[in-house]
Design a protein around this motif. Structure first.
Motif, mmCIF file in Angstrom:
data_model
loop_
_atom_site.group_PDB
_atom_site.id
_atom_site.type_symbol
_atom_site.label_atom_id
_atom_site.label_comp_id
_atom_site.label_asym_id
_atom_site.label_seq_id
_atom_site.Cartn_x
_atom_site.Cartn_y
_atom_site.Cartn_z
ATOM 1 N N ILE A 68 -22.046 83.433 -15.400
ATOM 2 C CA ILE A 68 -22.680 82.113 -15.278
ATOM 3 C C ILE A 68 -22.456 81.558 -13.875
ATOM 4 O O ILE A 68 -23.388 81.043 -13.244
ATOM 5 C CB ILE A 68 -22.136 81.152 -16.360
ATOM 6 C CG1 ILE A 68 -22.612 81.622 -17.743
ATOM 7 C CG2 ILE A 68 -22.567 79.719 -16.096
ATOM 8 C CD1 ILE A 68 -21.887 80.971 -18.900
ATOM 9 N N VAL A 69 -21.233 81.668 -13.379
ATOM 10 C CA VAL A 69 -20.938 81.186 -12.023
ATOM 11 C C VAL A 69 -21.738 81.992 -11.002
ATOM 12 O O VAL A 69 -22.304 81.417 -10.056
ATOM 13 C CB VAL A 69 -19.422 81.253 -11.738
ATOM 14 C CG1 VAL A 69 -19.125 80.956 -10.285
ATOM 15 C CG2 VAL A 69 -18.671 80.290 -12.643
ATOM 16 N N MET A 70 -21.807 83.296 -11.178
ATOM 17 C CA MET A 70 -22.584 84.142 -10.242
ATOM 18 C C MET A 70 -24.055 83.738 -10.251
ATOM 19 O O MET A 70 -24.682 83.653 -9.184
ATOM 20 C CB MET A 70 -22.447 85.623 -10.616
ATOM 21 C CG MET A 70 -21.099 86.221 -10.314
ATOM 22 S SD MET A 70 -20.731 86.307 -8.561
ATOM 23 C CE MET A 70 -21.899 87.543 -8.038
ATOM 24 N N ASP A 71 -24.615 83.496 -11.430
ATOM 25 C CA ASP A 71 -26.015 83.060 -11.515
ATOM 26 C C ASP A 71 -26.212 81.748 -10.761
ATOM 27 O O ASP A 71 -27.191 81.568 -10.038
ATOM 28 C CB ASP A 71 -26.433 82.885 -12.982
ATOM 29 C CG ASP A 71 -26.541 84.188 -13.731
ATOM 30 O OD1 ASP A 71 -26.555 85.265 -13.076
ATOM 31 O OD2 ASP A 71 -26.588 84.157 -14.979
ATOM 32 N N LYS A 72 -25.255 80.827 -10.924
ATOM 33 C CA LYS A 72 -25.334 79.535 -10.249
ATOM 34 C C LYS A 72 -25.260 79.720 -8.736
ATOM 35 O O LYS A 72 -26.033 79.111 -7.987
ATOM 36 C CB LYS A 72 -24.206 78.638 -10.746
ATOM 37 C CG LYS A 72 -24.159 77.276 -10.110
ATOM 38 C CD LYS A 72 -22.903 76.534 -10.561
ATOM 39 C CE LYS A 72 -22.647 75.323 -9.723
ATOM 40 N NZ LYS A 72 -22.500 75.570 -8.313
ATOM 41 N N LEU A 73 -24.344 80.565 -8.275
ATOM 42 C CA LEU A 73 -24.198 80.794 -6.833
ATOM 43 C C LEU A 73 -25.446 81.454 -6.245
ATOM 44 O O LEU A 73 -25.825 81.168 -5.107
ATOM 45 C CB LEU A 73 -22.953 81.641 -6.549
ATOM 46 C CG LEU A 73 -21.611 80.953 -6.808
ATOM 47 C CD1 LEU A 73 -20.467 81.948 -6.620
ATOM 48 C CD2 LEU A 73 -21.426 79.751 -5.886
ATOM 49 N N ARG A 74 -26.063 82.337 -6.991
ATOM 50 C CA ARG A 74 -27.290 82.985 -6.505
ATOM 51 C C ARG A 74 -28.416 81.976 -6.316
ATOM 52 O O ARG A 74 -29.247 82.135 -5.442
ATOM 53 C CB ARG A 74 -27.728 84.075 -7.479
ATOM 54 C CG ARG A 74 -26.955 85.339 -7.361
ATOM 55 C CD ARG A 74 -27.586 86.449 -8.203
ATOM 56 N NE ARG A 74 -26.608 87.469 -8.466
ATOM 57 C CZ ARG A 74 -26.029 87.704 -9.633
ATOM 58 N NH1 ARG A 74 -26.365 87.004 -10.694
ATOM 59 N NH2 ARG A 74 -25.128 88.643 -9.763
ATOM 60 N N ARG A 75 -28.445 80.972 -7.195
ATOM 61 C CA ARG A 75 -29.501 79.957 -7.116
ATOM 62 C C ARG A 75 -29.285 78.988 -5.951
ATOM 63 O O ARG A 75 -30.220 78.371 -5.475
ATOM 64 C CB ARG A 75 -29.587 79.185 -8.432
ATOM 65 C CG ARG A 75 -30.217 79.990 -9.555
ATOM 66 C CD ARG A 75 -30.528 79.120 -10.759
ATOM 67 N NE ARG A 75 -29.345 78.489 -11.337
ATOM 68 C CZ ARG A 75 -28.611 79.015 -12.315
ATOM 69 N NH1 ARG A 75 -28.938 80.175 -12.829
ATOM 70 N NH2 ARG A 75 -27.558 78.373 -12.782
ATOM 71 N N GLU A 76 -28.051 78.823 -5.523
ATOM 72 C CA GLU A 76 -27.764 77.905 -4.424
ATOM 73 C C GLU A 76 -28.162 78.537 -3.098
ATOM 74 O O GLU A 76 -28.043 79.745 -2.905
ATOM 75 C CB GLU A 76 -26.280 77.544 -4.393
ATOM 76 C CG GLU A 76 -25.843 76.698 -5.568
ATOM 77 C CD GLU A 76 -24.362 76.371 -5.527
ATOM 78 O OE1 GLU A 76 -23.638 76.876 -4.639
ATOM 79 O OE2 GLU A 76 -23.922 75.606 -6.396
ATOM 80 N N ALA A 77 -28.595 77.725 -2.183
ATOM 81 C CA ALA A 77 -29.028 78.217 -0.872
ATOM 82 C C ALA A 77 -27.831 78.661 -0.037
ATOM 83 O O ALA A 77 -27.897 79.659 0.673
ATOM 84 C CB ALA A 77 -29.810 77.139 -0.130
ATOM 85 N N ILE A 78 -26.726 77.933 -0.126
ATOM 86 C CA ILE A 78 -25.544 78.250 0.662
ATOM 87 C C ILE A 78 -24.404 78.546 -0.302
ATOM 88 O O ILE A 78 -24.111 77.753 -1.196
ATOM 89 C CB ILE A 78 -25.158 77.073 1.585
ATOM 90 C CG1 ILE A 78 -26.301 76.765 2.536
ATOM 91 C CG2 ILE A 78 -23.875 77.384 2.327
ATOM 92 C CD1 ILE A 78 -26.091 75.510 3.346
ATOM 93 N N VAL A 79 -23.768 79.672 -0.087
ATOM 94 C CA VAL A 79 -22.657 80.061 -0.944
ATOM 95 C C VAL A 79 -21.371 79.884 -0.159
ATOM 96 O O VAL A 79 -21.231 80.403 0.952
ATOM 97 C CB VAL A 79 -22.812 81.533 -1.403
ATOM 98 C CG1 VAL A 79 -21.608 81.960 -2.217
ATOM 99 C CG2 VAL A 79 -24.090 81.711 -2.167
#
Length: 194
Positions: A68-79
């Motif tokens: 879930i966290v990985m999916d969220k980070l992928r959606r964000e422009a800046i990690v």
């Protein structure tokens, strides 16, 4: 809502939730984000259907939260680099053996097979059927065409011979008897009146 899934969550997730929240707090940017990940984990588990196949519930829950966290980070422009580093800390506990244990177990099995290869033929066949293939005494007797009592005798004999070989410290030092001995029958005393 599936009652089995709710029961599974009560047994496996609720006792572990506080620890998972602490781990997620290092990755997520706010307590609200931690709440979101926990809530999404609940939802995914409830939507998963059957949970009977899960052998390591904690590892499953950690991996679900991590996904879930990985999916969220992928959606964000800046990690955030810190978020990615913290994500690695949220390791999944693997319930399986370590690679070292697998190698050691294979070496041990290979050693036992080399010892078994030194057993007399019938003794070796009985040993392999009973100890390696897990056949019962009856199944072994049927598959080898011998009696159950011979299976018992050869099993004990194999274990005795293998113990002697193991006591010799290396498989190459111990030698099995040169010839195969067969179980002896006690002669029946028959008194014949003439």
């Amino acid at each position: 809502m599936d009652n089995d899934a709710v029961t599974w969550l009560k047994l496996h997730f609720l006792p572990f939730e506080a620890k998972l929240r602490n781990q997620l707090a290092r990755i997520c940017q706010s307590p609200a984000e931690v709440d979101d990940v926990i809530q999404e984990t609940y939802c995914r588990v409830l939507q998963a259907g059957s949970l009977e196949h899960i052998r390591e519930p904690r590892a499953f829950l950690v991996q679900t939260a991590k996904n879930i966290v990985m999916d969220k980070l992928r959606r964000e422009a800046i990690v955030s680099i810190q978020a990615m580093a913290s994500l690695e800390e949220l390791g999944v506990e693997d319930g399986g053996p370590t690679p070292e244990r697998v190698v050691a177990a294979r070496a041990e099995l290979d050693w036992v097979l080399r010892l078994a290869a030194r057993l007399p033929e019938r003794c070796r066949k009985v040993f392999r059927a009973r100890r390696l293939h897990g056949l019962s005494q009856k199944e072994t007797s049927e598959s080898l065409g011998i009696t159950v009592s011979i299976v018992e005798y050869e099993t004990i004999r194999a274990m005795d011979l293998m113990s002697g070989m193991i006591a010799g410290a290396t498989p190459d030092k111990a030698q099995p008897p040169a010839q195969e001995t067969k179980p002896t029958r006690r002669p029946m005393n028959r008194h014949v009146d003439n």
